[in-house]
Design a protein around this motif. Structure first.
Motif, short mmCIF file in Angstrom:
data_model
loop_
_atom_site.label_atom_id
_atom_site.label_comp_id
_atom_site.label_asym_id
_atom_site.label_seq_id
_atom_site.Cartn_x
_atom_site.Cartn_y
_atom_site.Cartn_z
N LEU A 1 -4.97 6.72 1.20
CA LEU A 1 -4.46 5.35 1.18
C LEU A 1 -4.73 4.73 -0.18
CD1 LEU A 1 -3.38 2.80 2.75
CD2 LEU A 1 -5.78 2.27 3.17
N CYS B 1 0.43 -3.30 4.42
CA CYS B 1 -0.80 -2.79 5.02
C CYS B 1 -1.77 -3.93 5.29
CB CYS B 1 -1.43 -1.79 4.05
SG CYS B 1 -2.95 -1.04 4.62
N ALA C 1 0.84 -1.19 0.00
CA ALA C 1 0.00 0.00 0.00
C ALA C 1 0.88 1.25 0.00
CB ALA C 1 -0.93 0.00 1.21
N GLY D 1 -7.06 0.05 9.93
CA GLY D 1 -5.93 -0.72 9.48
C GLY D 1 -4.62 -0.30 10.11
N ARG D 2 -3.60 -1.02 9.73
CA ARG D 2 -2.25 -0.74 10.21
C ARG D 2 -1.31 -0.82 9.01
NH1 ARG D 2 0.04 -3.07 15.62
NH2 ARG D 2 -0.89 -1.12 16.29
N PHE D 3 -0.42 0.15 8.94
CA PHE D 3 0.54 0.27 7.86
C PHE D 3 1.93 0.16 8.46
CE2 PHE D 3 3.29 2.77 5.10
CZ PHE D 3 2.87 2.42 3.83
#
Length: 111
Positions: free
Chosen positions: A75, A39, A26, A57-59
């Protein structure tokens, strides 16, 4: 003397059951800063039945040199089908390159 009125039972709390909706490459863009990384996007397992439920979410930034701030960002999910949309960064700068975010709008609004 009248008998006491029955007390309504409190509604049962429905547990949040996160389901991974996306896992892969991502890009996050905030102002002129653009970073690429891994991601994960999650939502409640009822997301498809009720598309307005929140998602998050988490990146992971593999080279955490960029300084993203809490607030709005963009995003892009880079794997087919490529989709993108607005997010709100809720945590950044942990030193480990982890960036947490909430989706803005529904998952179905990602284009």
């Amino acid at each position: 003397m009248n008998p006491p009125e029955p007390v309504a039972a409190a509604p049962q709390r429905v547990p949040f059951r996160p389901v991974i909706r996306y896992q892969g490459s991502a890009t996050i863009r905030q102002g002129k800063t653009v970073i690429e990384g891994a991601c994960i996007v999650e939502s409640d397992d009822d997301q498809l039945a009720e598309p307005d439920k929140p998602w998050a979410g988490r990146f992971h930034d593999p080279a955490p040199a960029a300084n993203l701030e809490k607030g709005p960002a963009w995003l892009r999910l880079n794997e087919d089908p490529v989709r993108e949309g607005a997010i709100k960064i809720t945590r950044s700068g942990s030193g480990a390159g982890l960036i947490d975010f909430d989706g803005i709008g529904s998952l179905g609004e990602l284009r």
